[in-house]
Design a protein around this motif. Structure first.
Motif, short mmCIF file in Angstrom:
data_model
loop_
_atom_site.label_atom_id
_atom_site.label_comp_id
_atom_site.label_asym_id
_atom_site.label_seq_id
_atom_site.Cartn_x
_atom_site.Cartn_y
_atom_site.Cartn_z
N SER A 1 30.51 35.29 49.99
CA SER A 1 29.64 36.04 49.09
C SER A 1 29.68 35.46 47.68
O SER A 1 28.66 35.06 47.15
CB SER A 1 30.05 37.52 49.04
OG SER A 1 29.25 38.22 48.10
N ASN A 2 30.85 35.44 47.08
CA ASN A 2 30.96 34.84 45.75
C ASN A 2 32.38 34.39 45.48
O ASN A 2 33.32 34.73 46.20
CB ASN A 2 30.47 35.81 44.67
CG ASN A 2 31.27 37.10 44.62
OD1 ASN A 2 32.47 37.07 44.45
ND2 ASN A 2 30.60 38.23 44.76
N ARG B 1 35.07 33.79 42.12
CA ARG B 1 35.34 33.99 40.70
C ARG B 1 36.59 33.24 40.27
O ARG B 1 37.52 33.08 41.05
CB ARG B 1 35.58 35.48 40.40
CG ARG B 1 34.36 36.33 40.42
CD ARG B 1 34.70 37.76 40.03
NE ARG B 1 33.54 38.62 40.14
CZ ARG B 1 32.64 38.80 39.19
NH1 ARG B 1 32.77 38.17 38.03
NH2 ARG B 1 31.61 39.60 39.37
N TYR C 1 39.50 33.61 37.46
CA TYR C 1 40.11 34.53 36.51
C TYR C 1 41.15 33.78 35.68
O TYR C 1 41.82 32.86 36.17
CB TYR C 1 40.83 35.68 37.24
CG TYR C 1 39.94 36.77 37.76
CD1 TYR C 1 39.29 36.63 38.97
CD2 TYR C 1 39.77 37.95 37.05
CE1 TYR C 1 38.48 37.65 39.47
CE2 TYR C 1 38.96 38.98 37.54
CZ TYR C 1 38.32 38.81 38.75
OH TYR C 1 37.52 39.81 39.24
N SER D 1 38.08 38.01 34.18
CA SER D 1 37.10 37.14 34.81
C SER D 1 36.52 36.12 33.82
O SER D 1 36.17 36.47 32.69
CB SER D 1 35.96 37.99 35.39
OG SER D 1 34.97 37.17 35.97
N ILE E 1 31.59 33.70 37.64
CA ILE E 1 31.32 34.03 39.04
C ILE E 1 30.31 33.04 39.58
O ILE E 1 29.36 32.67 38.88
CB ILE E 1 30.78 35.47 39.21
CG1 ILE E 1 30.48 35.75 40.68
CG2 ILE E 1 29.55 35.72 38.34
CD1 ILE E 1 30.10 37.18 40.98
N ARG F 1 35.26 36.31 47.60
CA ARG F 1 34.85 37.51 48.31
C ARG F 1 33.97 37.15 49.48
O ARG F 1 33.00 36.40 49.34
CB ARG F 1 34.11 38.47 47.39
CG ARG F 1 33.99 39.83 48.03
CD ARG F 1 33.04 40.74 47.30
NE ARG F 1 32.75 41.86 48.17
CZ ARG F 1 31.88 41.81 49.18
NH1 ARG F 1 31.16 40.74 49.41
NH2 ARG F 1 31.69 42.86 49.95
N LEU G 1 38.94 41.17 48.44
CA LEU G 1 39.01 39.91 47.73
C LEU G 1 40.18 39.09 48.25
O LEU G 1 41.24 39.63 48.55
CB LEU G 1 39.18 40.18 46.23
CG LEU G 1 38.11 41.04 45.57
CD1 LEU G 1 38.48 41.31 44.12
CD2 LEU G 1 36.75 40.36 45.65
N ARG H 1 36.32 48.29 40.16
CA ARG H 1 35.03 47.62 40.06
C ARG H 1 33.92 48.57 40.54
O ARG H 1 34.17 49.44 41.35
CB ARG H 1 35.00 46.31 40.84
CG ARG H 1 35.54 46.36 42.25
CD ARG H 1 35.64 44.95 42.81
NE ARG H 1 36.31 44.92 44.10
CZ ARG H 1 35.87 44.27 45.16
NH1 ARG H 1 34.75 43.59 45.11
NH2 ARG H 1 36.55 44.29 46.29
N HIS I 1 30.43 43.90 45.07
CA HIS I 1 29.85 42.63 44.66
C HIS I 1 30.24 42.21 43.25
O HIS I 1 29.90 41.12 42.82
CB HIS I 1 28.33 42.70 44.73
CG HIS I 1 27.82 42.99 46.11
ND1 HIS I 1 27.90 42.08 47.13
CD2 HIS I 1 27.24 44.08 46.63
CE1 HIS I 1 27.38 42.60 48.22
NE2 HIS I 1 26.98 43.81 47.96
N THR I 2 30.89 43.07 42.53
CA THR I 2 31.05 42.85 41.10
C THR I 2 32.48 42.48 40.70
O THR I 2 33.41 42.52 41.50
CB THR I 2 30.63 44.10 40.33
OG1 THR I 2 31.35 45.22 40.85
CG2 THR I 2 29.14 44.35 40.49
N GLU I 3 32.61 42.14 39.44
CA GLU I 3 33.87 41.75 38.85
C GLU I 3 34.89 42.88 38.94
O GLU I 3 34.55 44.05 38.75
CB GLU I 3 33.64 41.37 37.39
CG GLU I 3 34.89 41.14 36.56
CD GLU I 3 34.57 40.98 35.10
OE1 GLU I 3 33.37 40.97 34.75
OE2 GLU I 3 35.51 40.87 34.30
N ALA I 4 36.14 42.52 39.20
CA ALA I 4 37.23 43.49 39.15
C ALA I 4 37.83 43.49 37.75
O ALA I 4 38.06 42.44 37.16
CB ALA I 4 38.30 43.13 40.18
#
Lengths: 113, 112
Positions: free
Chosen positions: A31-32, A34, A36, A46, A49, A93, A101, B94, B98-101
């Protein structure tokens, strides 16, 4: 098994130099991803992404790349500063249900004067 | 200010003495998680919650309990702490998967 591997484990560079951190993953479907930054004694924050369709993304002196075909990402830091000293964690993810995650173990970067 | 707040930041306790680490977020996030971070192992998920009254085990749930009675709070409970639970703990929240933690500042726990 879904895994994220980062290299190097640790890195020491001189202030002003560039460096590149690597992240390889086996998470599928993807999915994506990131990156950090975690300062000592603090929670991760973060930086960027990357989604499947993105190859490059910049955030100031940080540039992340993604090759979804080879399942590799890199984080390039330009003109490093002492404040860049931190751990950099790659987090992937998956795109399946409630996939948690998947965290890499991080690269510990030390920038010295 | 949007944030995730953990308390306490530091705790030294003895084996077997029940303790609770609190976590609160003011961003109305659905998802909350607890992680532990150990040298050489990185962040490992203990428990997570997708919404009020919904919690699930992560990768290392043994010896821990959580509850999610309201959206903003997600406490981590150690009923009978042992020395192998000495670690740095992070709470994160979050908005959705789908989003940032967003991470709290961490709780350094030592069990002697």
């Amino acid at each position: 098994k879904n895994q994220v591997e980062q290299s190097p484990q640790s890195l020491i560079i001189l202030e002003g130099k560039n460096c590149t951190l690597q992240c390889n993953y086996t998470v599928s479907p993807f999915s994506n991803l990131r990156w950090y930054k975690q300062d000592t004694g603090r929670g991760p924050v973060s930086l960027t992404i990357m989604t499947f369709s993105e190859n490059t993304k910049s955030n100031g002196r940080y540039t992340a790349t993604l090759d979804a075909d080879t399942k590799q990402s890199s984080l390039h830091i330009t003109a490093s500063q002492l404040s860049d000293s931190a751990s950099y964690i790659c987090v992937v993810r998956g795109n399946s249900g409630n996939t948690p995650l998947v965290f890499g173990k991080g690269t510990r970067l030390s920038v010295i004067a | 200010e949007a944030q995730v707040t953990q308390n306490p930041r530091y705790l030294i306790t003895v084996t077997g003495k029940k303790l609770t680490v609190t976590c609160s977020q003011n961003m109305n996030h659905e998802y909350m998680s607890w992680y532990r971070q150990d040298p050489g192992l990185g962040l490992r998920q203990i428990y997570y919650s997708m919404n009020v009254e919904v919690t699930d085990k992560g990768d290392v749930p043994e010896g821990y309990k959580v509850s999610r009675k309201e959206k903003r709070n997600f406490p981590l409970i150690l009923e009978s702490p042992s020395p192998n639970q000495t670690s740095l703990y992070f709470c994160a929240s979050r908005p959705n998967r789908h989003t940032e933690a967003f991470f709290g500042q961490g709780t350094r726990l030592t069990v002697v």
